[in-house]
Write a protein that holds these residues in place. Structure first.
Motif, PDB file in Angstrom:
ATOM      1  N   VAL A  12       6.822 -28.272  32.988  1.00  0.00           N
ATOM      2  CA  VAL A  12       6.191 -27.531  31.897  1.00  0.00           C
ATOM      3  C   VAL A  12       6.766 -26.119  31.926  1.00  0.00           C
ATOM      4  N   THR A  13       7.183 -25.625  30.769  1.00  0.00           N
ATOM      5  CA  THR A  13       7.804 -24.313  30.730  1.00  0.00           C
ATOM      6  C   THR A  13       7.370 -23.565  29.480  1.00  0.00           C
ATOM      7  N   GLN A  14       7.413 -22.264  29.573  1.00  0.00           N
ATOM      8  CA  GLN A  14       7.094 -21.423  28.424  1.00  0.00           C
ATOM      9  C   GLN A  14       8.300 -21.367  27.488  1.00  0.00           C
ATOM     10  N   MET A  15       8.020 -21.318  26.213  1.00  0.00           N
ATOM     11  CA  MET A  15       9.077 -21.167  25.221  1.00  0.00           C
ATOM     12  C   MET A  15       9.925 -19.941  25.555  1.00  0.00           C
ATOM     13  N   PHE A 106      20.183 -45.700  34.535  1.00  0.00           N
ATOM     14  CA  PHE A 106      19.378 -44.555  34.142  1.00  0.00           C
ATOM     15  C   PHE A 106      18.456 -44.123  35.269  1.00  0.00           C
ATOM     16  N   GLY A 107      18.229 -42.820  35.319  1.00  0.00           N
ATOM     17  CA  GLY A 107      17.173 -42.293  36.173  1.00  0.00           C
ATOM     18  C   GLY A 107      15.821 -42.530  35.522  1.00  0.00           C
ATOM     19  N   GLN A 108      14.790 -42.142  36.230  1.00  0.00           N
ATOM     20  CA  GLN A 108      13.429 -42.392  35.747  1.00  0.00           C
ATOM     21  C   GLN A 108      12.995 -41.371  34.701  1.00  0.00           C
ATOM     22  N   GLY A 109      13.823 -40.355  34.482  1.00  0.00           N
ATOM     23  CA  GLY A 109      13.540 -39.378  33.434  1.00  0.00           C
ATOM     24  C   GLY A 109      12.776 -38.161  33.920  1.00  0.00           C
ATOM     25  N   THR A 110      12.973 -37.065  33.220  1.00  0.00           N
ATOM     26  CA  THR A 110      12.180 -35.844  33.404  1.00  0.00           C
ATOM     27  C   THR A 110      11.486 -35.552  32.086  1.00  0.00           C
ATOM     28  N   ARG A 111      10.171 -35.486  32.161  1.00  0.00           N
ATOM     29  CA  ARG A 111       9.408 -35.134  30.964  1.00  0.00           C
ATOM     30  C   ARG A 111       9.343 -33.616  30.874  1.00  0.00           C
ATOM     31  N   LEU A 112       9.961 -33.054  29.851  1.00  0.00           N
ATOM     32  CA  LEU A 112       9.935 -31.609  29.650  1.00  0.00           C
ATOM     33  C   LEU A 112       8.936 -31.269  28.553  1.00  0.00           C
ATOM     34  N   THR A 113       8.006 -30.389  28.884  1.00  0.00           N
ATOM     35  CA  THR A 113       7.017 -29.919  27.918  1.00  0.00           C
ATOM     36  C   THR A 113       7.204 -28.417  27.759  1.00  0.00           C
ATOM     37  N   VAL A 114       7.486 -28.000  26.540  1.00  0.00           N
ATOM     38  CA  VAL A 114       7.654 -26.575  26.242  1.00  0.00           C
ATOM     39  C   VAL A 114       6.398 -26.110  25.505  1.00  0.00           C
ATOM     40  N   VAL A 115       5.763 -25.085  26.062  1.00  0.00           N
ATOM     41  CA  VAL A 115       4.501 -24.600  25.465  1.00  0.00           C
ATOM     42  C   VAL A 115       4.653 -23.174  24.949  1.00  0.00           C
TER      43      VAL A 115
END
Lengths: 115, 116
Positions: A12-15, A106-115
């Protein structure tokens, strides 16, 4: 069985912040890829990397994106200044040059959430 | 540019029955690969089956088989004896080998639900 490993599983990251997504491809593979999947949509190609350079990139892969293989094992995707629309699942994949067994793992993925 | 079309957004099947997922593609290439990937709720991408375009024989992997019609540019996936664990999104994908990049072009996917 060898596998592609991605870290972190969720970020989770800030815009406006920079993020680095990490991948360890399968050790004897020569092609590396990043794909993106916005929730509920199809998987889209971002970039391919071969012989220590980008071999192909999509329109999505603009100047905000970069890839690197810093140490011969890791393969990273950097987003310099994240936007809300960068929220997605990011998949790393690798494949061997040898055909006809060409197959992207494929890897299992990274879920990126931009808030 | 290659395109992949999956015309069935959702399908359902009863456990133990057979289901066929459709895929068509557009390309001017003669040498290419086609794949079906499974994406369960965990969202991991798992290869189900692969077909080389130069092979006329349809690929099979246990309960999974394809019907590859090169002239019609069709690549359907048949799942026999469906199991609850087959519930997932299924993506058809195209790959043109060579050129330093072997990227996959995916369809939009078909959500398959296997009902008990």
């Amino acid at each position: 069985e060898p596998e592609v490993t991605q870290t972190p599983s969720h970020q989770v990251t800030q815009m406006g912040q920079e993020v680095i997504l990490r991948c360890v491809p399968i050790s004897n593979h020569l092609y590396f890829y990043w794909y993106r999947q916005i929730l509920g949509q199809k998987v889209e190609f971002l970039v391919s990397f071969y012989n220590n350079e980008i071999s192909e990139k999509s329109e999505i892969f603009d100047d905000q994106f970069s890839v690197e293989r810093p140490d011969g094992s890791n393969f990273t995707l950097k987003i310099r200044s994240t936007k809300l629309e960068d929220s997605a699942m990011y998949f790393c994949a690798s494949s061997h040059l040898l055909r006809p067994n060409t197959e992207a793992f494929f890897g299992q993925g990274t879920r990126l959430t931009v808030v | 540019a290659q395109t992949v079309t999956q015309s069935q957004p959702e399908m359902s099947v009863q456990e133990a029955e057979t289901v066929t997922l459709s895929c068509t593609y557009d390309t001017s290439e003669s040498n290419y690969y086609l794949f079906w990937y499974k994406q369960p709720p965990s969202r991991q991408m798992i290869l189900v089956i692969r077909q080389e375009a130069y092979k006329q024989q349809n690929a099979t992997e246990n309960r999974f088989s394809v019907n590859f019609q090169k002239a019609a540019k069709s690549f359907s996936l048949k799942i026999s004896d469906s199991q609850l664990g087959d519930t997932a999104m299924y993506f058809c994908a195209f790959m043109k080998p060579g050129g330093g990049s072997e990227k996959l072009v995916f369809g939009k996917g078909t959500k398959l639900t296997v009902n008990p």
